[in-house]
Design a protein around this motif. Structure first.
Motif, PDB file in Angstrom:
ATOM      1  N   UNK A 327       0.830  -1.201   0.000  1.00 48.94           N
ATOM      2  CA  UNK A 327       0.000   0.000   0.000  1.00 48.94           C
ATOM      3  C   UNK A 327       0.869   1.257   0.000  1.00 48.94           C
ATOM      4  N   UNK A 328       0.461   2.242  -0.825  1.00 47.86           N
ATOM      5  CA  UNK A 328       1.149   3.525  -0.919  1.00 47.86           C
ATOM      6  C   UNK A 328       0.110   4.634  -0.787  1.00 47.86           C
ATOM      7  N   UNK A 329       0.395   5.603   0.103  1.00 52.35           N
ATOM      8  CA  UNK A 329      -0.503   6.749   0.289  1.00 52.35           C
ATOM      9  C   UNK A 329       0.149   7.996  -0.290  1.00 52.35           C
ATOM     10  N   UNK A 330      -0.607   8.725  -1.142  1.00 56.30           N
ATOM     11  CA  UNK A 330      -0.147   9.986  -1.704  1.00 56.30           C
ATOM     12  C   UNK A 330      -1.074  11.089  -1.208  1.00 56.30           C
ATOM     13  N   UNK A 331      -0.474  12.080  -0.517  1.00 54.48           N
ATOM     14  CA  UNK A 331      -1.239  13.243  -0.060  1.00 54.48           C
ATOM     15  C   UNK A 331      -0.964  14.375  -1.054  1.00 54.48           C
ATOM     16  N   UNK A 332      -1.997  14.769  -1.780  1.00 47.46           N
ATOM     17  CA  UNK A 332      -1.837  15.715  -2.882  1.00 47.46           C
ATOM     18  C   UNK A 332      -2.159  17.140  -2.448  1.00 47.46           C
ATOM     19  N   UNK A 333      -1.247  18.062  -2.817  1.00 45.02           N
ATOM     20  CA  UNK A 333      -1.520  19.475  -2.569  1.00 45.02           C
ATOM     21  C   UNK A 333      -2.513  20.028  -3.552  1.00 45.02           C
ATOM     22  N   UNK A 370       4.716   3.497   2.890  1.00 47.60           N
ATOM     23  CA  UNK A 370       5.262   4.677   2.210  1.00 47.60           C
ATOM     24  C   UNK A 370       4.186   5.740   2.086  1.00 47.60           C
ATOM     25  N   UNK A 371       4.530   6.958   2.490  1.00 42.95           N
ATOM     26  CA  UNK A 371       3.648   8.115   2.342  1.00 42.95           C
ATOM     27  C   UNK A 371       4.385   9.152   1.501  1.00 42.95           C
ATOM     28  N   UNK A 372       3.704   9.653   0.447  1.00 32.56           N
ATOM     29  CA  UNK A 372       4.292  10.651  -0.452  1.00 32.56           C
ATOM     30  C   UNK A 372       3.535  11.958  -0.280  1.00 32.56           C
ATOM     31  N   UNK A 373       4.260  13.026   0.034  1.00 30.55           N
ATOM     32  CA  UNK A 373       3.672  14.364   0.134  1.00 30.55           C
ATOM     33  C   UNK A 373       3.971  15.092  -1.165  1.00 30.55           C
ATOM     34  N   UNK A 374       2.942  15.275  -2.002  1.00 32.65           N
ATOM     35  CA  UNK A 374       3.138  15.810  -3.350  1.00 32.65           C
ATOM     36  C   UNK A 374       2.673  17.267  -3.412  1.00 32.65           C
ATOM     37  N   UNK A 375       3.641  18.187  -3.482  1.00 31.02           N
ATOM     38  CA  UNK A 375       3.413  19.615  -3.689  1.00 31.02           C
ATOM     39  C   UNK A 375       2.419  20.206  -2.696  1.00 31.02           C
ATOM     40  N   UNK A 376       2.573  19.835  -1.432  1.00 34.79           N
ATOM     41  CA  UNK A 376       1.739  20.442  -0.388  1.00 34.79           C
ATOM     42  C   UNK A 376       2.326  21.799   0.008  1.00 34.79           C
ATOM     43  N   UNK A 377       1.450  22.749   0.254  1.00 36.85           N
ATOM     44  CA  UNK A 377       1.895  24.086   0.652  1.00 36.85           C
ATOM     45  C   UNK A 377       1.661  24.358   2.129  1.00 36.85           C
ATOM     46  N   UNK A 378       0.747  23.650   2.757  1.00 39.27           N
ATOM     47  CA  UNK A 378       0.446  23.836   4.172  1.00 39.27           C
ATOM     48  C   UNK A 378       0.563  22.494   4.895  1.00 39.27           C
ATOM     49  N   UNK A 379       1.190  22.558   6.075  1.00 40.80           N
ATOM     50  CA  UNK A 379       1.384  21.351   6.888  1.00 40.80           C
ATOM     51  C   UNK A 379       0.869  21.631   8.292  1.00 40.80           C
ATOM     52  N   UNK A 380      -0.369  21.252   8.571  1.00 42.48           N
ATOM     53  CA  UNK A 380      -0.926  21.496   9.917  1.00 42.48           C
ATOM     54  C   UNK A 380      -0.077  20.827  10.995  1.00 42.48           C
ATOM     55  N   UNK A 381      -0.092  21.393  12.184  1.00 42.14           N
ATOM     56  CA  UNK A 381       0.747  20.877  13.276  1.00 42.14           C
ATOM     57  C   UNK A 381       0.382  19.436  13.637  1.00 42.14           C
ATOM     58  N   UNK A 382      -0.907  19.110  13.542  1.00 43.00           N
ATOM     59  CA  UNK A 382      -1.309  17.736  13.831  1.00 43.00           C
ATOM     60  C   UNK A 382      -0.712  16.757  12.841  1.00 43.00           C
ATOM     61  N   UNK A 383      -0.704  17.135  11.560  1.00 41.82           N
ATOM     62  CA  UNK A 383      -0.110  16.282  10.537  1.00 41.82           C
ATOM     63  C   UNK A 383       1.392  16.154  10.743  1.00 41.82           C
ATOM     64  N   UNK A 497      13.992  13.508   0.543  1.00 38.49           N
ATOM     65  CA  UNK A 497      13.693  14.906   0.255  1.00 38.49           C
ATOM     66  C   UNK A 497      14.162  15.229  -1.159  1.00 38.49           C
ATOM     67  N   UNK A 498      13.204  15.643  -2.006  1.00 40.15           N
ATOM     68  CA  UNK A 498      13.508  15.980  -3.398  1.00 40.15           C
ATOM     69  C   UNK A 498      13.614  17.502  -3.552  1.00 40.15           C
ATOM     70  N   UNK A 499      14.497  17.926  -4.439  1.00 39.99           N
ATOM     71  CA  UNK A 499      14.648  19.364  -4.706  1.00 39.99           C
ATOM     72  C   UNK A 499      13.670  19.851  -5.758  1.00 39.99           C
ATOM     73  N   UNK A 500      13.001  18.945  -6.465  1.00 39.62           N
ATOM     74  CA  UNK A 500      12.093  19.331  -7.542  1.00 39.62           C
ATOM     75  C   UNK A 500      10.787  18.560  -7.404  1.00 39.62           C
ATOM     76  N   UNK A 501       9.681  19.150  -7.811  1.00 40.13           N
ATOM     77  CA  UNK A 501       8.423  18.407  -7.899  1.00 40.13           C
ATOM     78  C   UNK A 501       8.393  17.616  -9.212  1.00 40.13           C
ATOM     79  N   UNK A 502       7.354  16.782  -9.353  1.00 37.86           N
ATOM     80  CA  UNK A 502       7.208  16.011 -10.594  1.00 37.86           C
ATOM     81  C   UNK A 502       6.419  16.860 -11.594  1.00 37.86           C
ATOM     82  N   UNK A 503       7.102  17.896 -12.073  1.00 37.42           N
ATOM     83  CA  UNK A 503       6.461  18.858 -12.973  1.00 37.42           C
ATOM     84  C   UNK A 503       7.418  19.137 -14.116  1.00 37.42           C
TER      85      UNK A 503
END
Length: 690
Positions: A327-333, A370-383, A497-503
């Motif tokens: 299982x893979x989780x992607x959290x999309x911005x 595995x959890x992927x954070x894809x181009x998120x701009x806000x990271x709540x403290x709970x997360x 940690x990646x220096x570039x998004x998948x764009x």
């Protein structure tokens, strides 16, 4: 010198008997008349002198015979530094080594059989009023009480081989605990063992000055022995239907080279691979065993070597899980990333779930490797706190940054994870110049590494400050060592940690040939299954994925006819199974919840038991107080007398008996061979002619 029975010394009055006999000799002499005694005078003087010497020697031999005989009954002994008062009760703790190495053999049988005999001989050297403690590596509760001789002998007969192993410091410490309850008794501890090197403690042992330590070594014949040291899979993840490779490391524990050692791999009771190995003396060697694909589910396995006559370590147990899917989780911005979906949806082994950034189920995060954070701009403290706990427990996290937003929220996450922090977004055409081919992410990716490898290009990327307290490891780097894709260890997990998004506007990473294998490997390496095996006596707990239990449910460990209920402790993401000293035999144990199989837990004997090398006497004495420690001769017939001598001093009664017999023999020889002519004479003497 002292006497065990000084009352017998009154019998020394018996020396008056031979004195009286020699003083009052009532033999009547016959007179012989000679006409001329002028020439007889010198003969008479010589005969009287010889007769007096003979009589005195006989008298002395009889007196000394009586003296030595009386002393023998009085039991004289010389005081030794370790002996106590003979009249005081003694507390004796006897340790019998029952580890696997005691299955070694000598001319008297197995070492354990000899140790049991020696323990009884030691106990028989004490008086009926003394008390004994039996101690083994199992440290059982029933061995914490004092026994009389009969009960002790019966307990010794019940000692069996055990997988437990203790060092000398632990053993002596436990022996001192039982003797501390008897402050007024003389105390002695005995260690009967082969004294393998793995028994040696790390530090010098401190012992109460009132306790004497006696070491009795049993020695095995020099035997060859090959054991399995460890096993591991070439691939981190076992996928259903795919062929697998297992590496087995074997160790030669003898001083002779081992040739053609056969081994085989059994999985679920079926033979799946065989091998043959040559191992240098005191060396190790590895062999890779290939086997065909497996079905999904829990698997139990063992490596079997054929090695006689030492066979206790010929089987090495391990178990593993073949996951049906990952299982893979992607959290999309923003919207789901098409490149990520294309990678993981093309293989049925991966099950991908996309979750919007504003609708995350925090409790669900821990169930994904595995959890992927894809181009998120806000990271709540709970997360942020959930992601930190997720990584520390062994989860893997991939961060693909957004280049068009503020880095303050991102840096809050990175600071919590203790990675480098995000800096400015730079616009520049650059190409990745460095690839870390030794990293596990790239293992198996290239069959042949090209000299001029094509690497990704960037147009716009995020720079990172190089903090001094991070453990960054670059997988891919830009010119000047700038990070492109980096790894950080966080607890048991990893943060990538990646220096570039998948764009496409940031570069061609998502379209590059390295993208697919990197994403595959990041997912596969995130599969943190439980350990392949554990060690009896060393690993007190086995950690497995979280299991839900209600108040009325328990877990059971089962192996053949043996069953045990382990102690279970729940953490936030794992379940810990505490086995302590419940398990005595190596093997593959079923972990059951009711009648349902949850997993297999594999346990093996300690590796040190297979190394049949032994500590030298000097090394043993260096870890124990030398003035309180002695070695006991373990040859036949010598143990009991040696223990008695150590307890009561140097025994002299046997010497006294020997001297008494020598005095009696001297008397017989004097009477038989030292013959002189007495004053009465037996010959007719002729008078001298004038």
């Amino acid at each position: 010198m002292r006497f065990l029975f000084p009352s017998f010394l009154f019998a020394l009055l018996a020396i008056a008997i031979p004195i009286i006999v020699h003083l009052f000799n009532f033999r009547r002499f016959r007179k012989v008349y000679f006409s001329n005694v002028r020439f007889l005078k010198s003969v008479q003087e010589q005969t009287a002198s010889s007769k007096n010497l003979k009589n005195r020697l006989i008298l002395a031999s009889r007196i000394f015979a009586i003296i030595f005989l009386v002393l023998a009954f009085a039991r004289p002994y010389l005081i030794s530094s370790s002996s106590g008062e003979a009249s005081r009760q003694k507390i004796v703790s006897i340790y019998i080594d029952n580890s696997y190495s005691m299955e070694g053999v000598n001319r008297q049988g197995t070492l354990l059989d000899e140790a049991r005999r020696r323990a009884k001989e030691v106990a028989s050297a004490y008086s009926p009023n003394d008390r004994f403690q039996l101690l083994t590596n199992d440290f059982e509760g029933r061995h914490q009480r004092l026994l009389d001789y009969e009960s002790f002998a019966n307990a010794v007969d019940e000692v069996k081989i055990s997988a437990a192993a203790k060092d000398i410091g632990q053993i002596v410490g436990r022996q001192q605990d039982i003797s501390a309850s008897e402050p007024n008794a003389d105390k002695a501890v005995f260690l009967i063992s082969d004294f393998q090197n793995n028994m040696m403690p790390d530090n010098k042992i401190q012992i109460d000055s009132a306790v004497s330590v006696r070491l009795l070594r049993v020695t095995a014949n020099d035997l060859p022995n090959v054991s399995v040291d460890s096993v591991w899979f070439v691939a981190a993840v076992k996928r259903p239907g795919e062929a697998g490779k297992l590496v087995a490391r074997l160790r030669n524990n003898s001083t002779q080279a081992a040739k053609g050692v056969p081994l085989k791999l059994l999985i679920n009771g079926r033979q799946r691979a065989i091998g043959n190995m040559d191992i240098a003396a005191r060396g190790s060697a590895t062999d890779t065993l290939s086997f065909s694909g497996l079905e999904a589910g829990q698997q139990f396995a063992e490596i079997v070597v054929t090695d006689y006559p030492v066979v206790f370590d010929d089987r090495f147990y391990f178990s593993f899980n073949v996951r049906p899917q990952l299982n893979v989780l992607v959290v999309n911005g923003t919207n789901p990333n098409p490149y990520i979906q294309a990678v993981y949806n093309s293989d049925s082994y991966f099950k991908l779930k996309n979750s919007p950034a504003g609708n995350i189920n925090y409790s669900e995060i821990s169930t994904y490797p595995l959890v992927i954070l894809d181009e998120m701009t806000e990271f709540p403290s709970g997360l942020v706190q959930q992601l930190k706990a997720f990584a520390e427990r062994g989860g893997n996290l991939l961060v693909l940054p957004a280049l068009n937003g503020s880095n303050a929220s991102l840096n809050n996450l990175l600071n919590t994870l203790q990675t480098d922090l995000a800096g400015q977004t730079l616009v520049a055409d650059k190409k990745v110049t460095t690839i870390n081919l030794r990293h596990p992410v790239f293992q198996g990716v290239f069959e042949i590494i090209p000299q001029n490898i094509d690497l990704p290009q960037v147009k716009k990327y995020l720079s990172f400050t190089a903090a001094s307290n991070t453990n960054r490891q670059n997988l891919l780097a830009l010119p000047g060592g700038e990070a492109f894709l980096s790894e950080y260890k966080v607890g048991k997990g990893r943060v990538y940690l990646s220096a570039v998004p998948l764009d496409d506007s940031a570069g061609n990473f998502a379209r590059h040939s390295l993208f697919v294998p990197i994403m595959y490997q990041l997912a596969l390496l995130s599969s943190n299954d439980q350990r392949l095996y554990f060690t009896l006596g060393k690993d007190r707990a086995a950690e497995i994925p979280n299991i839900t239990l209600n108040n009325s449910q328990t877990l059971r460990l089962k192996h053949n006819s043996f069953e045990a209920i382990p102690d279970v402790r729940q953490t936030e993401n794992t379940t810990q199974i505490y086995v302590e000293d419940q398990l005595k035999e190596p093997g593959n144990y079923q972990l059951l919840k009711g009648d349902s199989l949850l997993t297999y837990l594999s346990f093996n004997h300690p590796a040190g038991e297979s190394d049949l090398s032994y500590a030298r006497d000097e090394a043993l004495l260096s870890t124990l107080p030398p003035k309180q420690t002695t070695f006991i001769d373990s040859t036949d017939g010598a143990v009991q007398s040696a223990v008695t001598a150590a307890n009561e001093g140097i025994q002299l009664w046997k010497l006294c008996i020997i001297l008494a017999l020598l005095c009696l023999a001297a008397e017989i020889l004097l009477l038989r061979f030292l013959s002189v002519q007495d004053g009465g004479g037996t010959k007719q003497w002729q008078p001298a002619k004038s």
